[in-house]
Scaffold this motif. Sequence first.
Motif, PDB file in Angstrom:
ATOM      1  N   SER A   1       1.189  -4.413   7.461  1.00 36.49           N
ATOM      2  CA  SER A   1       0.289  -5.431   8.025  1.00 36.49           C
ATOM      3  C   SER A   1      -0.575  -4.910   9.171  1.00 36.49           C
ATOM      4  O   SER A   1      -1.317  -5.670   9.784  1.00 36.49           O
ATOM      5  CB  SER A   1       1.105  -6.653   8.480  1.00 36.49           C
ATOM      6  N   HIS A   2      -0.460  -3.588   9.470  1.00 34.18           N
ATOM      7  CA  HIS A   2      -1.285  -3.004  10.538  1.00 34.18           C
ATOM      8  C   HIS A   2      -1.746  -1.606  10.135  1.00 34.18           C
ATOM      9  O   HIS A   2      -1.123  -0.980   9.296  1.00 34.18           O
ATOM     10  CB  HIS A   2      -0.470  -2.914  11.849  1.00 34.18           C
ATOM     11  N   PRO A   3      -2.856  -1.130  10.760  1.00 35.69           N
ATOM     12  CA  PRO A   3      -3.315   0.227  10.431  1.00 35.69           C
ATOM     13  C   PRO A   3      -2.447   1.284  11.113  1.00 35.69           C
ATOM     14  O   PRO A   3      -2.890   1.998  12.016  1.00 35.69           O
ATOM     15  CB  PRO A   3      -4.761   0.236  10.959  1.00 35.69           C
ATOM     16  N   ILE A   4      -1.190   1.332  10.690  1.00 35.46           N
ATOM     17  CA  ILE A   4      -0.202   2.249  11.280  1.00 35.46           C
ATOM     18  C   ILE A   4       0.431   3.027  10.136  1.00 35.46           C
ATOM     19  O   ILE A   4       0.798   2.436   9.121  1.00 35.46           O
ATOM     20  CB  ILE A   4       0.884   1.444  12.033  1.00 35.46           C
ATOM     21  N   THR A   5       0.544   4.333  10.270  1.00 38.99           N
ATOM     22  CA  THR A   5       1.092   5.142   9.180  1.00 38.99           C
ATOM     23  C   THR A   5       2.608   5.257   9.291  1.00 38.99           C
ATOM     24  O   THR A   5       3.136   5.705  10.320  1.00 38.99           O
ATOM     25  CB  THR A   5       0.481   6.557   9.184  1.00 38.99           C
ATOM     26  N   LEU A   6       3.279   4.872   8.220  1.00 41.17           N
ATOM     27  CA  LEU A   6       4.737   4.984   8.163  1.00 41.17           C
ATOM     28  C   LEU A   6       5.108   6.430   7.826  1.00 41.17           C
ATOM     29  O   LEU A   6       4.625   6.979   6.841  1.00 41.17           O
ATOM     30  CB  LEU A   6       5.281   4.029   7.101  1.00 41.17           C
ATOM     31  N   VAL A   7       5.935   7.064   8.643  1.00 44.19           N
ATOM     32  CA  VAL A   7       6.292   8.464   8.373  1.00 44.19           C
ATOM     33  C   VAL A   7       7.767   8.626   8.005  1.00 44.19           C
ATOM     34  O   VAL A   7       8.323   9.717   8.121  1.00 44.19           O
ATOM     35  CB  VAL A   7       5.885   9.408   9.532  1.00 44.19           C
ATOM     36  N   ASN A   8       8.409   7.553   7.573  1.00 42.24           N
ATOM     37  CA  ASN A   8       9.745   7.710   6.987  1.00 42.24           C
ATOM     38  C   ASN A   8       9.615   8.403   5.635  1.00 42.24           C
ATOM     39  O   ASN A   8       8.503   8.569   5.124  1.00 42.24           O
ATOM     40  CB  ASN A   8      10.421   6.347   6.831  1.00 42.24           C
ATOM     41  N   SER A   9      10.763   8.758   5.039  1.00 36.38           N
ATOM     42  CA  SER A   9      10.676   9.546   3.807  1.00 36.38           C
ATOM     43  C   SER A   9      10.195   8.720   2.616  1.00 36.38           C
ATOM     44  O   SER A   9      10.002   9.266   1.533  1.00 36.38           O
ATOM     45  CB  SER A   9      12.002  10.238   3.501  1.00 36.38           C
ATOM     46  N   VAL A  10       9.973   7.411   2.789  1.00 37.04           N
ATOM     47  CA  VAL A  10       9.299   6.641   1.741  1.00 37.04           C
ATOM     48  C   VAL A  10       7.814   7.018   1.681  1.00 37.04           C
ATOM     49  O   VAL A  10       7.141   6.739   0.688  1.00 37.04           O
ATOM     50  CB  VAL A  10       9.466   5.112   1.944  1.00 37.04           C
ATOM     51  N   ASN A  11       7.321   7.663   2.724  1.00 43.82           N
ATOM     52  CA  ASN A  11       5.979   8.276   2.696  1.00 43.82           C
ATOM     53  C   ASN A  11       6.083   9.536   1.830  1.00 43.82           C
ATOM     54  O   ASN A  11       6.802  10.467   2.165  1.00 43.82           O
ATOM     55  CB  ASN A  11       5.573   8.622   4.137  1.00 43.82           C
TER      56      ASN A  11
END
Length: 363
Positions: free
Chosen positions: A155-165
């Motif tokens: 919901s925000h312009p934030i990059t998720l860097v967990n391993s689901v990336n």
Amino acid sequence: MDKTEEDMRANCGVLRRYRDLLPITSATPMISLGEGSTPLVHSRYIGKTIGCEELYFKLEGCNPSGSFKDRGMVVAVAKAMEARSTTIVCASTGNTSASAAAYGAYCGLRTVVLVPKGAVASGKLAQAIAYGAQILVVKGNFDQALELVRELSNSHPITLVNSVNPHRLQGQKTAAFEVVDVLGDAPDYLFIPVGNAGNITAYWMGFSQYFAMERIARRPRMMGFQAEGAAPIVLGHPVEHPTTIASAIRIGNPASWRQAVAARDESGGRIDAVSDEEILAAYKLMASREGIFCEPASAASVAGLMKSARDGLDLTGKRAVCVITGTGLKEPELAAQQAAAPPLEIEATLAMVEQALDLVAMG
Ligand SMILES: *Cc1c(COP(=O)(O)O)cnc(C)c1O
């Protein structure tokens, strides 16, 4: 590529070393904190005790932030920058946040980390603080923190860097390349701890890619190990309140569950559980007999190897690699707690040193 060029590229980070095998474009910034190119050390003790002459430890604690997470993080952060993202976020049992915070600091990004309250090793938290990440302590476990950051990044312009990336696993697969590049072929077995199950998935991707390129003639059996109190894949259902001394694998609902099971089955391997006692015994043995001070979670791979040998796995003439995922310096209190007695305190005289060491004074 000739040999000297290859040598020169060997220590220039994961992106440059394996650029042809990673999802890199001309717009990807080739950042590096010197991750990858970690040692593959021959065992001098544990291998002999289980009849495996060719046992190696892949020392991922030698990465810049002290765990293998850096391999994936450098790719995830480079791709985030390529996409002009300025904020990265992750949920973490500790090492992902330490790694994200390091690369975030290096690249001038805002880094936000969500950690489960009271469940992160002191050294990992110290790293996130020192690197200047915004740390949110969540009153909940890792699985809940991961759910939160997934929603936040949606919901925000934030990059998720967990391993689901997916870029994380792309970077982490380079460890499998390195094992092959050093040994000249794939090992027969790969022993690895399993938490969120990203790393076992990434190694399998790496071996499979080399196999498809005919760089190796066969792929190793993937031998994954969870902690008994946090063994959802072994049990076949999520664990709501995972417990283990090994905080890095204290995960009840792994994000890469399906892929880990596929790696196990396609490779003819196993995913099994080891007890905290077995983990601690392996942790101590690694330091005292192999000179390798690792995290308890990392010792799960060694505990699993020893358990497999006890259960009858014949490793004679086989080549095995244990992935040592992180350094023991992350959690110095644990080593102190495990000591039989505190260090001896003495007066500053030679006589006292000799007495303490049971040495007879000369002349
Ligand atoms: C993250 C981590 C693990 C578990 O890896 P997964 O990819 O989550 O299975 C194991 N050991 C250490 C030291 C880690 O940091």
